[in-house]
Design an enzyme around this catalytic site. Structure first.
Site, PDB file in Angstrom:
ATOM      1  N   ASP A   1       0.845  -1.200   0.000  1.00 49.73           N
ATOM      2  CA  ASP A   1       0.000   0.000   0.000  1.00 49.73           C
ATOM      3  C   ASP A   1       0.879   1.249   0.000  1.00 49.73           C
ATOM      4  O   ASP A   1       2.033   1.207   0.427  1.00 49.73           O
ATOM      5  CB  ASP A   1      -0.873   0.040   1.256  1.00 49.73           C
TER       6      ASP A   1
HETATM    7  N1  URA Z   1      -1.317  -5.905   3.874  1.00 49.22           N
HETATM    8  C1  URA Z   1      -1.795  -4.632   3.854  1.00 49.22           C
HETATM    9  O1  URA Z   1      -2.837  -4.339   4.406  1.00 49.22           O
HETATM   10  N2  URA Z   1      -1.086  -3.726   3.195  1.00 49.22           N
HETATM   11  C2  URA Z   1       0.078  -3.975   2.578  1.00 49.22           C
HETATM   12  O2  URA Z   1       0.690  -3.064   2.010  1.00 49.22           O
HETATM   13  C3  URA Z   1       0.560  -5.299   2.616  1.00 49.22           C
HETATM   14  C4  URA Z   1      -0.159  -6.243   3.279  1.00 49.22           C
END
Ligand code: URA
Length: 229
Positions: free
Chosen positions: A99
């Protein structure tokens, strides 16, 4: 030949052609000036007097900074791939997105087959994250994650949770669906306030890499990523 020279020399195709036409490239000891000539990938190429090595694929470990999108390109903003200065004309992409606000180990490569292999849940390649939450993490969450959390559109595979302190834990997953960790915690009423990936397979994030820095991985490193948990 210009394709080979551009990849090996980290040049654009046009620059590679210009070098070849300009008499600056030799292949297996012979000066070559026709960019269209065909050569084996194992040829020994000299560019401007320096030996250059053709690599079929490249693999980078990046310590992804927060605030940058895990994409190859974006119309409006800089992406993780834009941070790779030596990208040449390779089609690099992040293998397993993080993310925007997630930091840590991001693998950037142009090897689609390898990416598929390490991301496919059936291959059981572990990804480990350090999570910080807004509220204290209850010990029941260990079993909750172990049983596989039902997230509505899918049920997460069993995950390992190690509580490190009141609001800090390590989570090991063998898959990586969109917002998966945040959604797993939220299902139990906890908000993830920071998330960092610290391991893929058996390869740990290099602690010497500052946010936004990256390094090229060796064949040994790549082998470690692919190891099953
Ligand atoms: N899980 C999440 O919620 N975000 C990420 O970036 C990776 C795994």
């Amino acid at each position: 030949m210009d394709k080979l020279v551009s990849k090996a020399g980290l040049l654009s195709r046009n620059d590679a052609k210009a070098y070849i036409r300009g008499g600056k490239v030799s292949v297996d000891g012979v000066l070559k000036t026709n960019p269209a000539e065909k050569f084996s990938e194992n040829s020994i190429i000299f560019l401007d007097g320096e030996k250059i090595v053709y690599e079929k694929n490249v693999y980078y470990m990046m310590n992804k900074p927060g605030g940058i999108v895990s994409a190859s390109e974006d119309k409006k903003e800089k992406t993780v791939v834009d941070l790779i200065k030596e990208r040449g004309n390779r089609n690099l992409f992040p293998a397993g997105r993080l993310d925007r606000d997630t930091t840590g180990f991001l693998l950037i490569t142009d090897d689609g087959e390898f990416a598929h292999k390490i991301l496919s849940p059936s291959r059981h390649v572990e990804k480990e994250y350090i999570v910080e939450t807004d509220l204290a993490i209850p010990s029941e969450l260990i079993d909750f994650f172990k049983e596989g959390v039902d997230l509505g559109d899918f049920t997460a595979l069993p995950a390992v949770l190690k509580i490190l302190s009141e609001k800090r834990a390590a989570v090991v997953l063998k898959e990586g669906k969109y917002h998966q960790i945040k959604r797993m915690f939220l299902k139990y009423g906890l908000k993830v306030v920071s998330l960092e990936r610290i391991r893929m397979g058996n390869l740990n994030l290099d602690e010497n890499l500052k946010a936004g820095e990256y390094k090229k991985l060796t064949a040994e490193d790549i082998g470690k990523i692919a190891q099953r948990g």
